[in-house]
Write a protein that holds these residues in place. Structure first.
Motif, PDB file in Angstrom:
ATOM      1  N   PRO A  70       7.004   5.558  15.776  1.00  0.00           N
ATOM      2  CA  PRO A  70       5.628   5.552  15.259  1.00  0.00           C
ATOM      3  C   PRO A  70       5.490   6.562  14.116  1.00  0.00           C
ATOM      4  N   THR A  71       4.697   6.200  13.113  1.00  0.00           N
ATOM      5  CA  THR A  71       4.433   7.153  12.025  1.00  0.00           C
ATOM      6  C   THR A  71       3.678   8.367  12.593  1.00  0.00           C
ATOM      7  N   ASN A 115      -0.953   2.512   5.114  1.00  0.00           N
ATOM      8  CA  ASN A 115      -1.375   2.123   6.466  1.00  0.00           C
ATOM      9  C   ASN A 115      -0.222   1.530   7.276  1.00  0.00           C
ATOM     10  N   ASP A 116       0.851   2.296   7.408  1.00  0.00           N
ATOM     11  CA  ASP A 116       2.016   1.841   8.174  1.00  0.00           C
ATOM     12  C   ASP A 116       2.125   2.562   9.501  1.00  0.00           C
ATOM     13  N   GLU A 117       2.647   1.827  10.485  1.00  0.00           N
ATOM     14  CA  GLU A 117       2.717   2.396  11.848  1.00  0.00           C
ATOM     15  C   GLU A 117       4.132   2.664  12.306  1.00  0.00           C
ATOM     16  N   ASP A 146       2.249   6.825   4.500  1.00  0.00           N
ATOM     17  CA  ASP A 146       2.006   5.950   5.657  1.00  0.00           C
ATOM     18  C   ASP A 146       0.559   6.004   6.160  1.00  0.00           C
ATOM     19  N   LYS A 153       8.269  -1.258   8.631  1.00  0.00           N
ATOM     20  CA  LYS A 153       7.766  -2.622   8.471  1.00  0.00           C
ATOM     21  C   LYS A 153       8.265  -3.206   7.150  1.00  0.00           C
ATOM     22  N   PRO A 213      -3.432   5.631   6.828  1.00  0.00           N
ATOM     23  CA  PRO A 213      -4.308   4.462   6.658  1.00  0.00           C
ATOM     24  C   PRO A 213      -4.899   4.347   5.257  1.00  0.00           C
ATOM     25  N   HIS A 250       0.838   9.847  11.946  1.00  0.00           N
ATOM     26  CA  HIS A 250      -0.579   9.759  12.314  1.00  0.00           C
ATOM     27  C   HIS A 250      -0.798   8.902  13.551  1.00  0.00           C
ATOM     28  N   VAL A 251       0.170   8.036  13.871  1.00  0.00           N
ATOM     29  CA  VAL A 251       0.062   7.249  15.102  1.00  0.00           C
ATOM     30  C   VAL A 251       0.521   8.090  16.292  1.00  0.00           C
ATOM     31  N   GLN A 252       1.605   8.797  16.118  1.00  0.00           N
ATOM     32  CA  GLN A 252       2.165   9.627  17.203  1.00  0.00           C
ATOM     33  C   GLN A 252       1.250  10.803  17.538  1.00  0.00           C
ATOM     34  N   GLU A 312      -4.558  11.454  12.662  1.00  0.00           N
ATOM     35  CA  GLU A 312      -4.612  11.459  11.208  1.00  0.00           C
ATOM     36  C   GLU A 312      -4.744  12.873  10.639  1.00  0.00           C
TER      37      GLU A 312
END
Ligand code: IPE
Ligand code: IPE
Ligand code: MG
Ligand code: MG
Ligand code: MG
Length: 307
Positions: free
Chosen positions: A111-112, A103-105, A97, A249, A99, A114-116, A119
């Protein structure tokens, strides 16, 4: 291709077999216990828990337990390799996931990682889950030293193949790409990035059960077929389902120019190939007789799942 809620071939609400919930509950308890690594800082501990304990289907560890039973073993003795394979899977998703890769969120409806978190934490949590998996196997709680070494070899080989497949899927390889037609290339990528770990999940269950060569061969043929089928179904889900249903997604593979079965063969032929592999997988289990029934039931679900 625009994602749809369903098609006549992919009904919504295809459920796992009834006994599956029991097996998953056993797996969940074992994963929870396997995650305790006191040497980690709190952020890393919580990131690993976030990645490993989300709403995953736990299909790989379930395959380990059911393959163990199909080879005449007691599934409780396969819990350590089951947790190890799920940790490698969770690591692969976190890195998939990122970037730099897909690159998924959104993952498992949240949230993935790295979003939560961020990175760096996602990269390091992936690293951590990989070493934790091998640490659990090497500690070998319910295995003889010989079995532990065989399990480590098995999981290391599959993890290497998964990573090789991710390289081909994400970065490409000019030499390989030039040599293969698209149908062969997509088969190689899928067998490596996804099939290898699923086949190893099955084989580790058989190894713990002390399966003889002919049973291990049956489980290997089963795992190869079901592993490739699994990624074909994942590709179909990307085309046919909505994000609100899958928790990740969809419609992203074509946008990212990925080599997929529906992209290369078309949706109908991809579904036919998944069906063919399901039959091949179930046929491979015939030497195991009635012991393999729960594995057969799970296979039907794996072929028809919509998330
Ligand atoms: C998703 O695997 C990634 C692939 C290899 C296709 P799963 O569909 O098993 O994901 P979770 O564990 O249930 O979230
Ligand atoms: C994932 O394949 C394979 C892995 C090794 C993680 P995908 O990239 O298709 O998986 P999703 O669709 O993001 O879950
Ligand atoms: Mg990917
Ligand atoms: Mg992905
Ligand atoms: Mg996918």
């Amino acid at each position: 291709m625009t994602p749809q809620t369903s098609t006549p071939n992919t009904p919504l609400g295809v459920d796992p077999p009834p006994h599956f919930a029991v097996v998953v509950a056993e797996v969940e308890r074992a994963i929870e216990q396997g995650l305790d690594e006191p040497s980690f800082p709190e952020t890393l501990r919580s990131a690993v828990r976030y990645a490993a304990l989300g709403a995953g289907k736990r299909l790989r560890p379930a395959l380990t337990l059911l393959a163990c039973e199909a080879c005449g073993g007691d599934r409780a003795t396969a819990l350590t390799p089951a947790v190890a394979v799920e940790l490698i899977h969770a690591f692969s998703l976190v890195h998939d996931d990122l970037p730099a890769l897909d690159n998924d969120e959104l993952r498992r409806g949240r949230p993935t990682l790295h979003v939560q978190y961020d990175e760096a934490t996602a990269i390091l949590a992936g690293d951590a889950m990989m070493s934790m998996a091998f640490g659990l196997l090497a500690a070998g709680e319910d295995a003889t030293p010989g079995t532990s070494a065989a399990l480590v070899r098995e999981l290391a080989r599959a993890t290497n193949r998964m990573i090789a497949g991710q390289v081909l899927d994400t970065v490409g390889d000019a030499a390989d790409g030039a040599a293969l037609d698209p149908a062969s290339a997509v088969r190689v990528i899928h067998a490596q990035k996804t099939g290898a770990l699923i086949c190893a999940a099955c084989r580790m269950g058989a190894i713990v059960a002390g399966a003889d060569a002919s049973r291990l061969d049956a489980i290997t043929r089963y795992g190869d077929a079901v592993g490739l089928m699994f990624q074909i179904v994942d590709d179909l889900i990307d085309v046919e389902q909505l994000e609100s249903h899958t928790g990740k997604k969809t419609g992203k593979d074509e946008a990212a120019d990925k080599l997929t079965y529906p992209g290369v063969l078309g949706v109908g032929a991809a579904r036919a190939e998944a069906h063919r592999l399901r039959e091949e997988a179930i046929r491979a289990l015939s030497p195991l007789g009635d012991d393999a029934q729960t594995l057969i039931d799970l296979t039907a679900y794996l072929a028809s799942r919509t998330r």
